[in-house]
Design an enzyme around this catalytic site. Sequence first.
Site, mmCIF file in Angstrom:
data_model
loop_
_atom_site.group_PDB
_atom_site.id
_atom_site.type_symbol
_atom_site.label_atom_id
_atom_site.label_comp_id
_atom_site.label_asym_id
_atom_site.label_seq_id
_atom_site.Cartn_x
_atom_site.Cartn_y
_atom_site.Cartn_z
ATOM 1 N N GLU C 142 0.817 -1.221 0.000
ATOM 2 C CA GLU C 142 0.000 0.000 0.000
ATOM 3 C C GLU C 142 0.850 1.271 0.000
ATOM 4 O OE1 GLU C 142 -2.696 -0.489 3.286
ATOM 5 O OE2 GLU C 142 -4.093 -1.652 2.093
ATOM 6 N N GLU C 313 -6.830 -7.458 -0.911
ATOM 7 C CA GLU C 313 -7.395 -7.474 0.437
ATOM 8 C C GLU C 313 -8.881 -7.166 0.316
ATOM 9 O OE1 GLU C 313 -5.272 -4.770 3.013
ATOM 10 O OE2 GLU C 313 -3.305 -5.546 2.450
ATOM 11 N N MET C 363 -8.920 -5.239 16.065
ATOM 12 C CA MET C 363 -10.363 -5.130 15.873
ATOM 13 C C MET C 363 -10.746 -5.316 14.403
ATOM 14 S SD MET C 363 -11.302 -4.805 18.955
ATOM 15 C CE MET C 363 -13.033 -4.316 18.905
HETATM 16 ZN ZN LIG Z 1 -4.265 -2.837 4.171
#
Ligand SMILES: [Zn+2]
Lengths: 635, 635, 635
Positions: C142, C313, C363
């Site tokens: 990223e 992702e 989380m």
């Molecule tokens: Zn990511």
Amino acid sequence: MKLGCCYYPEHWPEDMWEDDARRMADMGLSLVRIGEFAWSRIEPESGQMHWEWLDRAIDTLGNAGLKIILGTPTATPPKWLVDTMPDMVAIDEQGQPRGFGSRRHYCFSHNGYRAEARRITVAMAERYGDHPAIAAWQTDNEYGCHDTVLSFSDAAAGRFRAWLEARYGTPHALNETWRNVFWSMEYRSFAEVDPPNLTVTEANPAHWLDYRRFASDEVVSFNREQVDILSKISPNRDITHNFMGFFTEFDHHDVGRDIDLATWDSYPLGFLEQFWFDGDDKRDYMRQGHPDIAAFHHDLYRGCSNGRWGVMEQQPGPVNWARFNPAPLPGMVALWTMEAFAHGAEFTSYFRWRQAPFAQEQMHAGLLRPDGEEAQAADEVREAARVIERLGPQQTVKAPAALVFSYEAAWVCGIQPQGGSFRYLELVYGWYSALRRLGFDVDIVAADAALDGYEMVFVPTLPIAPDGFVKRLSALDCPVLIGPRTGSKTHSFSIPDGLAPGGLRDLVPLTIARVESLRDGVAEEGDGFEVMRWLEHIESELVPEFALKSGRGVVFRNENYRYCGGWPDRPLLTALIKRMSDETGLATTVLPKGLRIRRTATHQFAFNYSSEPVLFEQTGQTIAPASFAITALTT
Amino acid sequence: MKLGCCYYPEHWPEDMWEDDARRMADMGLSLVRIGEFAWSRIEPESGQMHWEWLDRAIDTLGNAGLKIILGTPTATPPKWLVDTMPDMVAIDEQGQPRGFGSRRHYCFSHNGYRAEARRITVAMAERYGDHPAIAAWQTDNEYGCHDTVLSFSDAAAGRFRAWLEARYGTPHALNETWRNVFWSMEYRSFAEVDPPNLTVTEANPAHWLDYRRFASDEVVSFNREQVDILSKISPNRDITHNFMGFFTEFDHHDVGRDIDLATWDSYPLGFLEQFWFDGDDKRDYMRQGHPDIAAFHHDLYRGCSNGRWGVMEQQPGPVNWARFNPAPLPGMVALWTMEAFAHGAEFTSYFRWRQAPFAQEQMHAGLLRPDGEEAQAADEVREAARVIERLGPQQTVKAPAALVFSYEAAWVCGIQPQGGSFRYLELVYGWYSALRRLGFDVDIVAADAALDGYEMVFVPTLPIAPDGFVKRLSALDCPVLIGPRTGSKTHSFSIPDGLAPGGLRDLVPLTIARVESLRDGVAEEGDGFEVMRWLEHIESELVPEFALKSGRGVVFRNENYRYCGGWPDRPLLTALIKRMSDETGLATTVLPKGLRIRRTATHQFAFNYSSEPVLFEQTGQTIAPASFAITALTT
Amino acid sequence: MKLGCCYYPEHWPEDMWEDDARRMADMGLSLVRIGEFAWSRIEPESGQMHWEWLDRAIDTLGNAGLKIILGTPTATPPKWLVDTMPDMVAIDEQGQPRGFGSRRHYCFSHNGYRAEARRITVAMAERYGDHPAIAAWQTDNEYGCHDTVLSFSDAAAGRFRAWLEARYGTPHALNETWRNVFWSMEYRSFAEVDPPNLTVTEANPAHWLDYRRFASDEVVSFNREQVDILSKISPNRDITHNFMGFFTEFDHHDVGRDIDLATWDSYPLGFLEQFWFDGDDKRDYMRQGHPDIAAFHHDLYRGCSNGRWGVMEQQPGPVNWARFNPAPLPGMVALWTMEAFAHGAEFTSYFRWRQAPFAQEQMHAGLLRPDGEEAQAADEVREAARVIERLGPQQTVKAPAALVFSYEAAWVCGIQPQGGSFRYLELVYGWYSALRRLGFDVDIVAADAALDGYEMVFVPTLPIAPDGFVKRLSALDCPVLIGPRTGSKTHSFSIPDGLAPGGLRDLVPLTIARVESLRDGVAEEGDGFEVMRWLEHIESELVPEFALKSGRGVVFRNENYRYCGGWPDRPLLTALIKRMSDETGLATTVLPKGLRIRRTATHQFAFNYSSEPVLFEQTGQTIAPASFAITALTT
Ligand SMILES: [Zn+2]
Ligand SMILES: [Zn+2]
Ligand SMILES: [Zn+2]
């Protein structure tokens, strides 16, 4: 009133200059401001002066019959200069340097830069000081623009310490005046004193106020250095500086005293968008500006420099710097021009001649488009020139109402708002606007100005009353309205002995027992009015003239003096002005929304700022949107 | 309960002291806090101690019959001291030093400053430790005020590394506990570990949690150094510290263990304005404060220090530091005083005696105005003194309801809110307020406190359950309500094996399969209630006691234990409390808006926080706005 | 389309790996991405390589039949590496270092770090380059996440100067191109040029644009260094990088050219919450994401790398990083998977296999819960795998509509918005969404892409038209819609000679005389439509096709070309698309709210993003909420 424009010959091929100059003259312009950002072309390397191009530009413009206002280029020192002394830049409140790459990248307190600024000023004055086309000088450009008055640099700290020493003599006196015993803030020497930024919580307000006074004095002395040079080397030319709108970071009255005439830069649409106006105003007036913005500043700056003033930069179309940038309604540029004329401007100069298609201001309209075609405003400028020519010179007369304005008051309210929505400019503007809505002309005057001869005097707030102020008020026999917080502080930012309103108690015998600020949306009701934001609890033997429904007095009157212990809404202000007008024998005219009037010795001008036609009852005329009407006064 | 005030003899001419002392006594005050900001007057130059003035001040006050709480002046080190070690100031999260010029300009982790703080504490203790007028010591002032618990200085980094080494022994253990394998955050030595600020995106929450624990421990040990000195040199005097409102940056239970009594500074109007309350509450209670603010803190701090507590600073009028600063309704100062009395305070001390007309707090009201006249509160203080005198000492009894409060829980929720409106204090306050609205007295207790003897126990949330907590809960036979996220984290900020609620599963057999946070304005509907902000997806063989219309269970009950897997609105909370009350045999009283009650062993106090008269049905009394009624309990 | 997941063997005990691998395969996954954050485990000390664990992990996964995408770990250099060259971190726009403690703590311009990144890439490629289980490489992770494209470090300044010198040759050429004469910003050498941050007011937009181009090029060259190493040492493996959503800080088309396939990280719920969508959309789609988010990026990234792309992702449940993090509606994970399938993805990989119970992303949901049980998405993954298997490979066909996307356009609009709500991504997304709402498939293409073969072409805005763009447009005979500001700037961020739309005037003969931006809530009305935010004043001899009620023309048509001189609302866009569809002979389908369709060569997919059942009239099917329907196309 002359018309002019701002021009940057260095931005354009030299072969365009002559044609530009001719077209300016043809459009009705007789003034042109140049030079204020041209340092890198005048001196591309240290000491290598390139005057030739500027000589030619000045000659070309002069030969077309234009008079020139020449700016000193100190707002934009070149990179090579900054690199010789990197510490010349200002330091922001967070401790960051404010570097090269745009403009105003200097600290007013840097002695090295001051020397350089004097050097280039001397050089320009010597080169052009007696050129016949040079009518006036502009020092620097828009002092303080982009928040540049306050700097927290080492240079500023050093000069601040010297300023304090000159003011107080001893650290003990400083400690006593600021009352540094509070929180153990006492100093043993001036060298221990720092600027008031980067403290854990707020610094002593007395510390802040002196820092603001110091910073203002730095602007004043920086400007004075140029004024001294220019007036000596280039005598018989006016010296001016172009102030900004809704800007209070330094004391413009102080700078105004050193120059021959005050000028300002008028961007009504940008100001409406950027300042506190509510959503309705921002929508209703988005292409006209709020009806009092231009007039407010005309009246403010007219009071700054012996009554001589002008508009150095007038918005001629959309600007580039507000969050939203609409275009003026057709007619607004002429209307703004006439508003300046009606207020007694010596000139109005449009910013800028031709829109630059490059760099930071490429989206800022000019009188010409970037392609050289005429932009929206050109015809309106011609129209304004014709009307001005037809009417001939107008004589400014003393207004019936004086409104007291104080830069120090703005600082005090900013340093210690006590209520989050207590904004000095908004308060003063609200009072001004209420007067205008009732048809009154207004002189905005300094707190140390003479007040005699006015028929009504308004003091929206003046926390620190200067020496002699109460005495001057007490000599008046016209109605006087004094607003909240007036007299609530000593010179050193303390609450006066005997509490607020301090010495003003001699005029209206009352005591402010305590004050409270109210959150937005909460108001205290009176009979047909409301008090918001600020409410004082007043002890007095006087019977209140206006009181809340709860019984608490808000306005107290003693003879010709009234004290208003809260932030009045428009109905209360209007009622007060009407009473005062009645008392002094003035007629009021409740103008419709968007309509405003202004009188000279010989004419009455009516301006319609709304986007709908408006009937002006007094004359029976229906005025088109963004338009004006002129009536000769029969005296 | 004694009454007192905060006084700064160094702010006033010495010839006023005696009169001030006499007037204090006349007003019904018997305590006076002094000294906590006076370092620059005690030691104007390094080592040059000027005790004489303070000797005289203490004698003068003592001679008037007043008992003194003497503050160590460590919150305001003088400039000369800071200049000897400029790195003693805290560094903020952005890396900026937080310098001299206001107060609290020190880093808790600076060893040099710690030595200086001990030195001045020793000096004061030796000078006044056995003076008969000295009744108590206050260490420093408002630890953490102005966000000063966390510092990111080199000093803090150094002591943090040592703290980590003491806790973990080896870098490997640290890596394993924080699970630094994530994102390759592993360290080879403690020297490699930095504070968690200025990272590219958020640092490891385990890193943040340990940094918060460390920072809290730094406050605790800083305080303990003074406590150790004072208790040794000045025995038989109470030692206290004045805590603040809605403030969770360090573990007050830890500090509370080291002092003799906890005190706090009560500013209901400022707190209402500054914290999360909605616009309606801020308007309706703007001159009263929300009805649970004072009581909440009374109950919280009573649980901090063996039940001994007091109010060190009580707002007596408008303050200066909130965004808007209204004046209390007439009666509120007496009401607040009585609320403290009803909660068992040992004293209430007003801040401050006389409003200082200078420096940072000049707009903060006192019992006297700056001109020495009595301010709004003075008569109310006299009234309160009379009532207190008449009623005599009140005995605090164990409340029916215990509410578990945890500073660590606040840190966990702040470090990892997961939903933008999950605010620990707001959740806990909401539960507390629901209890009070139903007429209950509440004890707010630490997560490691004994819970036996209560008739209802509430755990709004406790992400990290301390060792033994589940066991203590499991020993109870009263109704217990456990809120969302309880048990959701291990000590090292991981999700426990077997997921949330971790060990609490022994009490209510369920598993939090996943959680979601909901944006403001979105709620999930149940039958007559809503869940907002936070919603857990629960797997359990239990039949839910309350479920959403979608069928998803929200509240699960197992015997006397309930688990609520969401942020309950007021109707759901009320329904739950009523059920629990029924189960335990307690009666509930739905109090009208603005009314609150509190019982001592012998009396019931009813307080009307609204601005309208309110009928208290239980007694048939109509209570005036900002007023209270007292009923003797017949037991 | 393959399915896969992101896995971190280093996070889990080695004895879990084999079981994990087996369960992945059982769930229908055949791909697994690993390694991209594992540097500290691969090289715990400088030069001490620990490959064994990774060898075993790769073998274990490979032995289970999984193919591996191996990431280079350069997004997370270990602490020991950072400490060897502390100046390798990026410096933010305020001048602060962005240090170790999370991820992406490096400056793309630091030559020392570039060498280290190459070194670890070589080492990994040599170790695993020919391992049979390694199917592909992911470079870094990223790029740009957490705002890391722009750095203002000395390293960046140095390479920027070299970049400028390579581009301009001489300082004079630079000055002429940027037009640095404005405000005396001229340079005498490249060494004098700084990054454009920390200036007093905004820097020259040409300066900013070149800094953004430079910064983008730095990402490109950083990536290319890894691509060169990997393609040489590990031939016959795909190289990819995982791009992000709504992210325009570097030119993805440029990076796309260097890699084999583009992948992106799809978090529809997080993106809805974090970006510009209004409150209604954020509420209505809070558990589904806005219906065009996923498709928009699929179409965008498909256009980035020769049509080869995938989802690296995919959100499988609530995430941890948006302000509010709800859970997807049951069915959404399958729906998102099928949307990717319908758009031609080579694979969809879920992030992540098992939710990590520790560190920053604890989380963030996975396919498994932290306790190893299957989470919400697992069954949906199985279902999607079955459907994909049943349908077999899908062939992507050229869409009827092309939408031109330009990263440079995003930079230009960001550098000079001129109106506070002119957001490039929002404009383009609005056009894309209007097309999808009418049932069209869309190819999002670069400004230098071939446009022939499309039946409609849309250019929402393209301030700087690349060389040849107008010529390519002029060769088209399909309807073309060109949006506001297109052609309004030269390559060097000036207004073109002859004004906007520059060369596009050859297609639609008109001139933008001036522009204005409108504040939010203000719109100009046409007949059944509104123009908001941006309005151009157009001079043309053409009769406008759409005009405001005021008469001002908004849309002008010349043959197959239309120019829209304002920000069109949905009704105007819809009307324009319908006209264009009619002209080119395409049928439009006005889809109900929440429904979207997508066609491959053989199938039509209908997706219901709403939370209610929706009737799809074309097929007569009622589609359940968060569900999809597939129809075989009969060709
Ligand atoms: Zn990511
Ligand atoms: Zn200007
Ligand atoms: Zn305090």
